[in-house]
Design a protein around this motif. Sequence first.
Motif, mmCIF file in Angstrom:
data_model
loop_
_atom_site.group_PDB
_atom_site.id
_atom_site.type_symbol
_atom_site.label_atom_id
_atom_site.label_comp_id
_atom_site.label_asym_id
_atom_site.label_seq_id
_atom_site.Cartn_x
_atom_site.Cartn_y
_atom_site.Cartn_z
ATOM 1 N N GLU A 1 -6.695 3.880 48.872
ATOM 2 C CA GLU A 1 -6.220 5.087 48.181
ATOM 3 C C GLU A 1 -6.111 6.233 49.193
ATOM 4 N N ASP B 1 -5.030 10.289 49.865
ATOM 5 C CA ASP B 1 -4.638 11.611 49.389
ATOM 6 C C ASP B 1 -4.420 12.508 50.595
ATOM 7 N N LYS B 2 -4.364 13.801 50.370
ATOM 8 C CA LYS B 2 -4.002 14.735 51.428
ATOM 9 C C LYS B 2 -5.040 14.781 52.547
ATOM 10 N N ASP C 1 -1.812 14.460 57.360
ATOM 11 C CA ASP C 1 -1.414 14.339 55.957
ATOM 12 C C ASP C 1 -0.256 13.351 55.816
ATOM 13 N N THR D 1 0.650 12.091 52.940
ATOM 14 C CA THR D 1 1.252 12.225 51.610
ATOM 15 C C THR D 1 2.527 13.058 51.615
ATOM 16 N N GLU D 2 2.823 13.753 52.725
ATOM 17 C CA GLU D 2 4.083 14.485 52.815
ATOM 18 C C GLU D 2 5.199 13.594 53.357
ATOM 19 N N ILE E 1 -1.365 6.157 46.061
ATOM 20 C CA ILE E 1 -1.015 7.441 46.675
ATOM 21 C C ILE E 1 -1.291 8.567 45.689
ATOM 22 N N ASN E 2 -1.919 9.630 46.188
ATOM 23 C CA ASN E 2 -2.220 10.807 45.369
ATOM 24 C C ASN E 2 -1.614 12.010 46.072
ATOM 25 N N SER E 3 -0.447 12.461 45.603
ATOM 26 C CA SER E 3 0.296 13.487 46.329
ATOM 27 C C SER E 3 1.035 14.393 45.366
ATOM 28 N N SER F 1 3.743 15.599 46.182
ATOM 29 C CA SER F 1 5.153 15.329 46.465
ATOM 30 C C SER F 1 5.762 14.407 45.414
ATOM 31 N N LEU G 1 8.836 8.802 43.578
ATOM 32 C CA LEU G 1 8.065 8.750 44.831
ATOM 33 C C LEU G 1 9.032 8.861 46.008
ATOM 34 N N ILE H 1 7.547 8.204 52.054
ATOM 35 C CA ILE H 1 6.128 7.847 51.896
ATOM 36 C C ILE H 1 5.984 6.343 51.693
#
Length: 504
Positions: free
Chosen positions: A8, A10-11, A39, A41-42, A75-77, A79, A138, A142
């Motif tokens: 998992e 995240d940022k 980061d 997630t961007e 993914i935890n974003s 975006s 999504l 990414i």
Amino acid sequence: MGRLLSIEIDKYNIKIAEVSKKGEMLSILKSLVIKAPFDITEGKLDTEDIDSMAAIIKKELDLNNIKAKRAVFVINSNSIIARRIKLPLLKKSSETLSMVKNELEQLISVDLRQYKIMYKVTKQHAENNNTFYTVYCLPISIYNRLVELSEKLKLKFICLDVSFNCLNKIFSHNIKINNKALNSEHIYAFINIDLNWCSFCVLNKGVNDFSRIFIFDKVRNSEFAAEDEGYYGTDKASDALSVLLEEISKYIRYYYSIDNTDWINKIYIYGISSQIQGISRYFSENLNIEAEKIYTISNLRLDSNLSFDCSLNNYFNSILSLFNNKNDICYCKESLYKYKEYTTAIILIAFILAVSCYVMSRSNLLLTDKTENLNMYIYDTNNVELNFQIEKIKNENLILENLLEEIEIMESMVNNSDVSSYILKEIYNVIPLNTKVTSISIDRNSTQLTCISGSMEEVSIFVKSLRKIEYINKIHVPNVEVNQNDSLSYSYSIVCWLKDVNDK
């Protein structure tokens, strides 16, 4: 099923859990958290960045003797675009996806060619031939980077899931929370509180139809980190929680504004900062909604060497992502039951081939005789001309039917498009806490608001927020009057000139 790996991202962190899966039962074997070097997630990463991240993860996997080679990524974003839209219910998935894309193009100003789109039908909301769709978009960048990361780590890429979507597994797999089954007719909110961010999601009758992520500033980060094991009554924790409470209150108000037929029945809290003592009581008292921390879930066993509360709170979404079957949605999923399904398919194909060979051998003589008779009929001059006219008429009818279907779809989409309603929702979402809108008047070109605010700062914040709304061209505040009756307040009106929608 053997061992599986959940990764998992995240940022700020990478959470890894190694599990053993047997049927619907999971056993967590090992878990660890790695601070993300940058980061991901961007999605703005090059190959050298992925090489660096792969090296860091591989080192930790080796140090912890983690052997699993099949991985599910989560993914935890912020975006990720999540929307709930109401559209006609179509039978073909290809037609549904095309319809969803067309509707999204009217709602959001992004290039959808740069996104991978998946949707889930909320059948419980069906009205006539319409239903609600929960849609996740999504960024392809990414997705590609995470596929590349799995290749660098030499892992079997099973699927990529979105943290919001993981919550849908609670109902689709009948998972109990704190030894209680959730009511499929109720609405539940889930608040994931980390040291650096917070997510707020709503499960409406078993389906996640609302999701938001809130990133804390550096000051709040340090306050949550310092008070992780403290009590919310301390000054720092109270200050940090009050900011979080205000943000969650805004999300709840906005959710009620778009779906005011039902109310949230209960709130579940998890994440590393959910360990602050008294946090569930704090939310219950201030939101007037029953709140409860997540302690246990069904179908889960933990190794005796692992800390139960810590593992469950840190890896809740990771654990849920591993409850996969053919009824769940995720990006590029490879079924966890792939080999079993292939075996069944091979047996079925072999059976069909055997039956076909038998039938063909028995009917071969009959077909030979029929072929000679049919040739005489087909090549007759009159029959050839008649067949040509029939095919021509069939093609014309098919073209007309396709045109009629496209017209009906476009007409339905136009009838469901409501720009005025969208603008009112956006205006409602930016109203400051101590500001009231007492009246609204709308015409084709403008919207006028009559407002009362507790301070000039509130007036300024409201006007500044309105200027950021996409469909508002310019704003004018004719005058501001000071009210000094019971308490100091300010009355004023705001005129918003709207952009010409037809020119966009």
